[in-house]
Motif scaffolding. Structure first.
Motif, PDB file in Angstrom:
ATOM      1  N   TYR A  71     151.678 -23.850 -33.031  1.00 51.01           N
ATOM      2  CA  TYR A  71     151.390 -22.478 -33.445  1.00 51.01           C
ATOM      3  C   TYR A  71     151.753 -22.295 -34.916  1.00 51.01           C
ATOM      4  O   TYR A  71     152.704 -22.915 -35.406  1.00 51.01           O
ATOM      5  CB  TYR A  71     152.178 -21.484 -32.589  1.00 51.01           C
ATOM      6  CG  TYR A  71     151.666 -21.393 -31.179  1.00 51.01           C
ATOM      7  CD1 TYR A  71     150.558 -20.611 -30.884  1.00 51.01           C
ATOM      8  CD2 TYR A  71     152.291 -22.081 -30.140  1.00 51.01           C
ATOM      9  CE1 TYR A  71     150.072 -20.524 -29.591  1.00 51.01           C
ATOM     10  CE2 TYR A  71     151.822 -21.998 -28.846  1.00 51.01           C
ATOM     11  CZ  TYR A  71     150.715 -21.221 -28.572  1.00 51.01           C
ATOM     12  OH  TYR A  71     150.227 -21.139 -27.298  1.00 51.01           O
ATOM     13  N   ARG A  85     143.472 -13.344 -34.085  1.00 47.69           N
ATOM     14  CA  ARG A  85     143.677 -14.101 -32.842  1.00 47.69           C
ATOM     15  C   ARG A  85     142.785 -15.340 -32.797  1.00 47.69           C
ATOM     16  O   ARG A  85     143.210 -16.397 -32.335  1.00 47.69           O
ATOM     17  CB  ARG A  85     143.434 -13.183 -31.646  1.00 47.69           C
ATOM     18  CG  ARG A  85     144.552 -12.173 -31.478  1.00 47.69           C
ATOM     19  CD  ARG A  85     144.243 -11.130 -30.447  1.00 47.69           C
ATOM     20  NE  ARG A  85     145.359 -10.189 -30.338  1.00 47.69           N
ATOM     21  CZ  ARG A  85     145.263  -8.978 -29.817  1.00 47.69           C
ATOM     22  NH1 ARG A  85     144.104  -8.544 -29.350  1.00 47.69           N
ATOM     23  NH2 ARG A  85     146.321  -8.201 -29.762  1.00 47.69           N
ATOM     24  N   GLU A  98     144.059 -19.230 -32.583  1.00 45.83           N
ATOM     25  CA  GLU A  98     143.534 -20.177 -31.592  1.00 45.83           C
ATOM     26  C   GLU A  98     142.948 -21.412 -32.262  1.00 45.83           C
ATOM     27  O   GLU A  98     143.176 -22.546 -31.801  1.00 45.83           O
ATOM     28  CB  GLU A  98     142.469 -19.504 -30.729  1.00 45.83           C
ATOM     29  CG  GLU A  98     143.012 -18.492 -29.760  1.00 45.83           C
ATOM     30  CD  GLU A  98     141.912 -17.748 -29.007  1.00 45.83           C
ATOM     31  OE1 GLU A  98     140.735 -18.181 -29.048  1.00 45.83           O
ATOM     32  OE2 GLU A  98     142.234 -16.742 -28.371  1.00 45.83           O
ATOM     33  N   ALA A 152     157.889 -23.676 -27.649  1.00 46.85           N
ATOM     34  CA  ALA A 152     157.070 -23.641 -28.852  1.00 46.85           C
ATOM     35  C   ALA A 152     157.543 -22.509 -29.761  1.00 46.85           C
ATOM     36  O   ALA A 152     158.060 -21.498 -29.300  1.00 46.85           O
ATOM     37  CB  ALA A 152     155.611 -23.439 -28.484  1.00 46.85           C
ATOM     38  N   GLN A 153     157.371 -22.726 -31.055  1.00 48.76           N
ATOM     39  CA  GLN A 153     157.739 -21.707 -32.027  1.00 48.76           C
ATOM     40  C   GLN A 153     156.508 -21.304 -32.810  1.00 48.76           C
ATOM     41  O   GLN A 153     155.533 -22.025 -32.874  1.00 48.76           O
ATOM     42  CB  GLN A 153     158.807 -22.228 -32.975  1.00 48.76           C
ATOM     43  CG  GLN A 153     160.115 -22.506 -32.296  1.00 48.76           C
ATOM     44  CD  GLN A 153     161.162 -22.973 -33.287  1.00 48.76           C
ATOM     45  OE1 GLN A 153     160.862 -23.200 -34.458  1.00 48.76           O
ATOM     46  NE2 GLN A 153     162.381 -23.115 -32.832  1.00 48.76           N
ATOM     47  N   VAL A 211     145.792 -23.621 -33.536  1.00 51.78           N
ATOM     48  CA  VAL A 211     146.462 -24.328 -32.444  1.00 51.78           C
ATOM     49  C   VAL A 211     145.589 -25.474 -31.941  1.00 51.78           C
ATOM     50  O   VAL A 211     146.088 -26.575 -31.674  1.00 51.78           O
ATOM     51  CB  VAL A 211     146.828 -23.353 -31.298  1.00 51.78           C
ATOM     52  CG1 VAL A 211     147.307 -24.101 -30.069  1.00 51.78           C
ATOM     53  CG2 VAL A 211     147.888 -22.373 -31.759  1.00 51.78           C
ATOM     54  N   SER A 269     151.877 -16.633 -31.447  1.00 46.70           N
ATOM     55  CA  SER A 269     150.806 -16.849 -30.474  1.00 46.70           C
ATOM     56  C   SER A 269     149.894 -15.626 -30.349  1.00 46.70           C
ATOM     57  O   SER A 269     148.772 -15.743 -29.864  1.00 46.70           O
ATOM     58  CB  SER A 269     151.376 -17.196 -29.102  1.00 46.70           C
ATOM     59  OG  SER A 269     152.064 -16.087 -28.563  1.00 46.70           O
ATOM     60  N   ASP A 270     150.382 -14.468 -30.789  1.00 46.13           N
ATOM     61  CA  ASP A 270     149.582 -13.253 -30.724  1.00 46.13           C
ATOM     62  C   ASP A 270     150.073 -12.282 -31.791  1.00 46.13           C
ATOM     63  O   ASP A 270     151.187 -12.421 -32.310  1.00 46.13           O
ATOM     64  CB  ASP A 270     149.677 -12.618 -29.337  1.00 46.13           C
ATOM     65  CG  ASP A 270     148.554 -11.630 -29.053  1.00 46.13           C
ATOM     66  OD1 ASP A 270     147.622 -11.516 -29.882  1.00 46.13           O
ATOM     67  OD2 ASP A 270     148.607 -10.963 -28.002  1.00 46.13           O
ATOM     68  N   PRO A 300     155.198 -17.695 -28.789  1.00 47.24           N
ATOM     69  CA  PRO A 300     154.604 -18.362 -27.633  1.00 47.24           C
ATOM     70  C   PRO A 300     155.529 -18.288 -26.417  1.00 47.24           C
ATOM     71  O   PRO A 300     156.722 -18.042 -26.546  1.00 47.24           O
ATOM     72  CB  PRO A 300     154.442 -19.814 -28.096  1.00 47.24           C
ATOM     73  CG  PRO A 300     154.560 -19.780 -29.570  1.00 47.24           C
ATOM     74  CD  PRO A 300     155.383 -18.586 -29.912  1.00 47.24           C
ATOM     75  N   ALA A 301     154.959 -18.534 -25.254  1.00 48.87           N
ATOM     76  CA  ALA A 301     155.761 -18.515 -24.017  1.00 48.87           C
ATOM     77  C   ALA A 301     156.904 -19.510 -24.142  1.00 48.87           C
ATOM     78  O   ALA A 301     156.750 -20.595 -24.706  1.00 48.87           O
ATOM     79  CB  ALA A 301     154.880 -18.860 -22.824  1.00 48.87           C
ATOM     80  N   SER A 302     158.073 -19.148 -23.602  1.00 48.96           N
ATOM     81  CA  SER A 302     159.278 -19.949 -23.796  1.00 48.96           C
ATOM     82  C   SER A 302     159.345 -21.178 -22.897  1.00 48.96           C
ATOM     83  O   SER A 302     160.252 -21.975 -23.015  1.00 48.96           O
ATOM     84  CB  SER A 302     160.520 -19.078 -23.566  1.00 48.96           C
ATOM     85  OG  SER A 302     160.511 -18.582 -22.239  1.00 48.96           O
TER      86      SER A 302
END
Length: 137
Positions: A75, A62, A66, A114-115, A69, A118-119, A108-110
């Motif tokens: 990402y 993680r 980060e 983003a593609q 990014v 993210s986690d 990642p959040a939509s």
């Protein structure tokens, strides 16, 4: 404790030191008792160690995500990207599945389209001693 053995025609007796069956049975029962006391503690400590290794592996990945990014503004596509870009030395082994390719990635959040990754979570469906699934860590 000993046995007497007759040696040849002269009828000489020789005393041999040996354990009796009852002594062996008592020794084995004491050993079994000790093993039954120690083994549960051993397996609990192995489980705790595996949990700690998993938490450390996840924290490392993680943090690498980060850092990637914050440096690149996007990402990473995969863990291999993090290795190629030297954010990770190598892809860590999932301590629960003993494989490198069972990690579960979260996109990642939509809301910003983003593609990438993210986690990351463990690919194991097992639960820890507290009943929490490993794939929710």
């Amino acid at each position: 404790m000993g046995l007497l053995i007759v040696n040849g025609k002269n009828k000489q007796f020789k005393k041999i030191k040996a354990f009796t069956l009852i002594e062996l049975m008592i020794t084995l029962s004491i050993l079994a008792l000790l093993v039954s006391i120690v083994s549960p503690k051993y397996f609990k400590s192995v489980d705790r160690a595996r949990d700690q290794v998993l938490m450390q592996q996840l924290a490392t990945m993680r943090e690498a995500i980060e850092n990637y990014v914050s440096d690149k503004g996007v990402y990473p596509d995969s863990l291999e990207t993090l290795v190629k870009e030297r954010y990770l030395k190598q892809i860590p082994v999932d301590p629960l599945t003993d494989k490198k390719n069972t990690w579960v990635f979260i996109a990642p959040a939509s809301n910003n389209n983003a593609q990438g990754i993210s986690d990351v979570h463990s690919g194991s469906t097992a639960k820890n001693q507290a009943g929490v699934p490993y794939n929710s860590f």
